[in-house]
Design an enzyme around this catalytic site. Structure first.
Site, PDB file in Angstrom:
ATOM      1  N   LYS A  70      23.735   6.524 -11.549  1.00 32.33           N
ATOM      2  CA  LYS A  70      23.845   5.184 -12.138  1.00 32.33           C
ATOM      3  C   LYS A  70      23.354   5.096 -13.584  1.00 32.33           C
ATOM      4  O   LYS A  70      23.859   4.304 -14.359  1.00 32.33           O
ATOM      5  CB  LYS A  70      23.073   4.168 -11.287  1.00 32.33           C
ATOM      6  CG  LYS A  70      23.754   3.819  -9.984  1.00 32.33           C
ATOM      7  CD  LYS A  70      22.925   2.774  -9.239  1.00 32.33           C
ATOM      8  CE  LYS A  70      23.686   2.185  -8.077  1.00 32.33           C
ATOM      9  NZ  LYS A  70      23.008   1.053  -7.472  1.00 32.33           N
ATOM     10  N   ASP A 106      25.094  -5.353  -8.957  1.00 33.44           N
ATOM     11  CA  ASP A 106      24.096  -5.514  -7.892  1.00 33.44           C
ATOM     12  C   ASP A 106      23.329  -6.835  -8.007  1.00 33.44           C
ATOM     13  O   ASP A 106      23.107  -7.518  -7.004  1.00 33.44           O
ATOM     14  CB  ASP A 106      23.079  -4.359  -7.917  1.00 33.44           C
ATOM     15  CG  ASP A 106      23.589  -3.127  -7.183  1.00 33.44           C
ATOM     16  OD1 ASP A 106      24.536  -3.256  -6.382  1.00 33.44           O
ATOM     17  OD2 ASP A 106      23.043  -2.036  -7.415  1.00 33.44           O
TER      18      ASP A 106
HETATM   19  P1  NAP Z   1      15.238   4.126  -5.498  1.00 37.35           P
HETATM   20  O1  NAP Z   1      15.646   3.878  -6.910  1.00 37.35           O
HETATM   21  O2  NAP Z   1      15.071   5.528  -5.034  1.00 37.35           O
HETATM   22  O3  NAP Z   1      13.821   3.349  -5.268  1.00 37.35           O
HETATM   23  C1  NAP Z   1      13.142   3.490  -4.053  1.00 37.35           C
HETATM   24  C2  NAP Z   1      11.908   2.565  -4.032  1.00 37.35           C
HETATM   25  O4  NAP Z   1      11.318   2.675  -2.742  1.00 37.35           O
HETATM   26  C3  NAP Z   1      10.827   2.918  -5.050  1.00 37.35           C
HETATM   27  O5  NAP Z   1      10.186   1.751  -5.467  1.00 37.35           O
HETATM   28  C4  NAP Z   1       9.877   3.792  -4.221  1.00 37.35           C
HETATM   29  O6  NAP Z   1       8.538   3.748  -4.676  1.00 37.35           O
HETATM   30  C5  NAP Z   1       9.961   3.102  -2.875  1.00 37.35           C
HETATM   31  N1  NAP Z   1       9.649   3.983  -1.758  1.00 37.35           N
HETATM   32  C6  NAP Z   1      10.455   4.908  -1.186  1.00 37.35           C
HETATM   33  N2  NAP Z   1       9.840   5.514  -0.159  1.00 37.35           N
HETATM   34  C7  NAP Z   1       8.594   4.949  -0.069  1.00 37.35           C
HETATM   35  C8  NAP Z   1       7.486   5.138   0.797  1.00 37.35           C
HETATM   36  N3  NAP Z   1       7.512   6.032   1.792  1.00 37.35           N
HETATM   37  N4  NAP Z   1       6.387   4.386   0.600  1.00 37.35           N
HETATM   38  C9  NAP Z   1       6.327   3.474  -0.395  1.00 37.35           C
HETATM   39  N5  NAP Z   1       7.358   3.241  -1.254  1.00 37.35           N
HETATM   40  C10 NAP Z   1       8.470   3.973  -1.092  1.00 37.35           C
HETATM   41  O7  NAP Z   1      16.226   3.442  -4.459  1.00 37.35           O
HETATM   42  P2  NAP Z   1      17.211   2.183  -4.688  1.00 37.35           P
HETATM   43  O8  NAP Z   1      18.487   2.663  -5.273  1.00 37.35           O
HETATM   44  O9  NAP Z   1      16.457   1.120  -5.387  1.00 37.35           O
HETATM   45  O10 NAP Z   1      17.537   1.766  -3.164  1.00 37.35           O
HETATM   46  C11 NAP Z   1      16.520   1.247  -2.344  1.00 37.35           C
HETATM   47  C12 NAP Z   1      17.111   0.673  -1.049  1.00 37.35           C
HETATM   48  O11 NAP Z   1      17.978  -0.404  -1.355  1.00 37.35           O
HETATM   49  C13 NAP Z   1      17.938   1.667  -0.243  1.00 37.35           C
HETATM   50  O12 NAP Z   1      17.657   1.445   1.121  1.00 37.35           O
HETATM   51  C14 NAP Z   1      19.380   1.263  -0.539  1.00 37.35           C
HETATM   52  O13 NAP Z   1      20.254   1.580   0.538  1.00 37.35           O
HETATM   53  C15 NAP Z   1      19.232  -0.236  -0.704  1.00 37.35           C
HETATM   54  N6  NAP Z   1      20.281  -0.825  -1.548  1.00 37.35           N
HETATM   55  C16 NAP Z   1      21.079  -1.780  -0.991  1.00 37.35           C
HETATM   56  C17 NAP Z   1      22.050  -2.397  -1.750  1.00 37.35           C
HETATM   57  C18 NAP Z   1      22.919  -3.454  -1.116  1.00 37.35           C
HETATM   58  O14 NAP Z   1      23.950  -3.787  -1.699  1.00 37.35           O
HETATM   59  N7  NAP Z   1      22.513  -4.002  -0.001  1.00 37.35           N
HETATM   60  C19 NAP Z   1      22.235  -2.034  -3.093  1.00 37.35           C
HETATM   61  C20 NAP Z   1      21.397  -1.046  -3.645  1.00 37.35           C
HETATM   62  C21 NAP Z   1      20.415  -0.442  -2.848  1.00 37.35           C
HETATM   63  P3  NAP Z   1       8.002   4.753  -5.830  1.00 37.35           P
HETATM   64  O15 NAP Z   1       8.424   4.126  -7.140  1.00 37.35           O
HETATM   65  O16 NAP Z   1       6.531   4.751  -5.662  1.00 37.35           O
HETATM   66  O17 NAP Z   1       8.637   6.083  -5.586  1.00 37.35           O
END
Ligand code: NAP
Length: 285
Positions: A70, A106
């Site tokens: 992205k 988004d």
């Molecule tokens: P990302 O950029 O990898 O960010 C992940 C976030 O989760 C970070 O803040 C990370 O914290 C935190 N995290 C992950 N594992 C953790 C743990 N074990 N303990 C504490 N914090 C944790 O991911 P993303 O792209 O934002 O996506 C996140 C979620 O949103 C996914 O489940 C995705 O499927 C969903 N999503 C849904 C949509 C929709 O249209 N519904 C759109 C986009 C994303 P750190 O910064 O500390 O690593």
């Protein structure tokens, strides 16, 4: 049916097999009788430049871009929409003449999906500071909401606060979350905690902080009900999973590519069919 005239859209990611977008967009193309097909392409970061050249050479009509491309894709594009520029992130590629442009749908999809009215000055707590948090925080701040960002890595939350003009950052821990949620009307989980296959995990939101005046939305759509949502429902909160946001952000891309209004019900059905009976899995916990 694929014919000699059929044009191609797609999603690029690494990996990409989990994506619900092919099911959602193909259902919509079919329902409207459009001569388009939507295909997943596994594109590694190393091959992104070649994929861009391929999009031009093959005349792809539109592309969704997902993790981990992205941000990386931006350097290869001719132009960004204002919101993609602000976020530094792109999830939709489209053509403006021969210019390849990037948009981020988004944030708008999140707002469109939200079933509550946002009022200026209301407080939202956003869990997470990753890619989706950026879009959510920006959308909420643009709507006049006070946003508190809680993240495991506090530095990333602080960066988001500074970049998008949110109200404050806090660690992703029980005590600060309890305090922050007292006056909040909205809790948004943008972390991947609780996502398939880690159904048993949940963010450290204390149960006594889940008051009935709080609406809880989880961006996760697989499972359809995370542990966080199940607990929030038990505590009397309104809840929503990530399916509607997925559909709404997809609908914006769909309209960009086709110039037609997106058939939302068909797209919802496409996503739900793809995801299957995830509710059953969470009920078994
Ligand atoms: P990302 O950029 O990898 O960010 C992940 C976030 O989760 C970070 O803040 C990370 O914290 C935190 N995290 C992950 N594992 C953790 C743990 N074990 N303990 C504490 N914090 C944790 O991911 P993303 O792209 O934002 O996506 C996140 C979620 O949103 C996914 O489940 C995705 O499927 C969903 N999503 C849904 C949509 C929709 O249209 N519904 C759109 C986009 C994303 P750190 O910064 O500390 O690593």
């Amino acid at each position: 049916m694929i014919r000699g005239t059929t044009k191609v859209c797609g999603v690029w990611g690494w990996p990409v097999t989990h994506s619900a977008s092919p099911a959602m967009h193909n259902a919509a193309f079919e329902a409207l009788g459009l001569d388009l097909v939507y295909v997943p392409f596994a594109v590694s970061p190393e091959n992104l430049k070649q994929a861009i050249a391929g999009a031009r050479a093959l005349g792809l009509v539109g592309v969704n871009v997902t993790v981990p491309l992205k941000e990386r894709v931006i350097e290869f594009l001719d132009r960004l929409t204002e919101r993609a520029e602000r976020l530094g992130s792109v999830n939709t590629l489209f053509w403006d003449g021969d210019q390849l442009c990037g948009d981020s749908t988004d944030g708008a999809g999140f707002l469109e999906a939200l079933p509550i009215t946002l009022t200026p000055g209301m407080t939202a707590v956003v869990l997470g500071a990753g890619g989706s948090a950026r879009a959510v925080v920006d959308a909420l701040v643009q709507s006049g909401v006070r946003v508190l960002v809680a993240n495991r890595t506090i530095k990333r939350a602080e960066e988001l606060v500074t970049r998008f003009g949110a109200t404050g950052a806090l660690p992703l821990e029980e005590a600060p979350l309890r305090e922050a949620l007292q006056d909040a009307s909205l809790l948004v989980n943008t972390t991947s905690i609780g996502m398939h296959p880690n159904y048993a995990q949940q963010p450290p939101v204390p149960e006594d902080a889940l008051h009935p005046g709080l609406f809880v939305t989880d961006l996760i759509y697989n499972p359809a009900q995370t542990r966080l949502l199940a607990r929030a429902k038990q505590c009397g909160c309104g809840t929503q999973n990530g399916i509607e946001m997925l559909v709404q952000q997809g609908a914006i891309s769909f309209t960009r590519w086709t110039g037609q209004e997106a058939p939302l019900d068909i797209m919802r059905r496409g996503v739900k069919q793809f995801l299957g009976k995830t509710d059953t899995i969470i009920e078994a916990l």
